[in-house]
Design a protein around this motif. Sequence first.
Motif, short mmCIF file in Angstrom:
data_model
loop_
_atom_site.label_atom_id
_atom_site.label_comp_id
_atom_site.label_asym_id
_atom_site.label_seq_id
_atom_site.Cartn_x
_atom_site.Cartn_y
_atom_site.Cartn_z
N VAL A 73 0.84 -1.18 0.00
CA VAL A 73 0.00 0.00 0.00
C VAL A 73 0.88 1.24 0.00
O VAL A 73 1.96 1.24 0.58
N ALA A 75 -4.78 6.22 1.03
CA ALA A 75 -4.08 4.97 0.73
C ALA A 75 -4.44 4.48 -0.67
O ALA A 75 -5.56 4.65 -1.12
N ARG A 131 -3.50 -1.27 -2.44
CA ARG A 131 -4.07 -2.50 -1.93
C ARG A 131 -5.34 -2.16 -1.18
O ARG A 131 -5.66 -1.01 -0.94
N PHE A 175 -7.47 -1.11 1.44
CA PHE A 175 -7.19 -0.29 2.62
C PHE A 175 -7.67 -0.94 3.89
O PHE A 175 -7.03 -0.84 4.94
N TYR A 178 -5.48 -3.06 6.58
CA TYR A 178 -4.30 -2.48 7.19
C TYR A 178 -4.61 -1.77 8.51
O TYR A 178 -5.57 -1.03 8.61
N ASN A 211 -10.88 5.04 1.26
CA ASN A 211 -9.49 4.64 1.46
C ASN A 211 -8.67 5.73 2.14
O ASN A 211 -7.53 6.01 1.76
#
Length: 128
Positions: A2, A24, A27, A29, A32, A77
């Motif tokens: 990310v 972000a 990938r 979000f 994470y 995100n």
Amino acid sequence: QVQVVESGGGLVQAGSSLSVSCAASGRTFSGYSMGWFRQAPGKEREFVAAVSWSGGNTYYADSVKGRFAISRDGAKNTMYLQMNSLTPEDTAIYFCAADTFRSASGPYYRNENNYAYWGQGTQVTVSS
């Protein structure tokens, strides 16, 4: 992997509010864990706040508890840090960090070494 990019920093007066964002990409979000750290001139980088991958748990440094609020919006995100009642001591570069860990331990979120992905930072300056 990310990528994270901070925005929203600036110059404000003491007592003001400011919100910084972390966008972000790359990938999903939602998988994470995310955190905010800051580094003031001449000082080491320190933990500010973190939010678990699910958004269900948040963690704060004692110095910002009750003044700052961390949140995340999976649809956008983006992670946010709402900062209220700012003081000159909050002046620093604010960094966004992300990692795939899923810990239930507060101290784990506070350790910058547990985050693999970092943004370039955004400057927040609070004048007295």
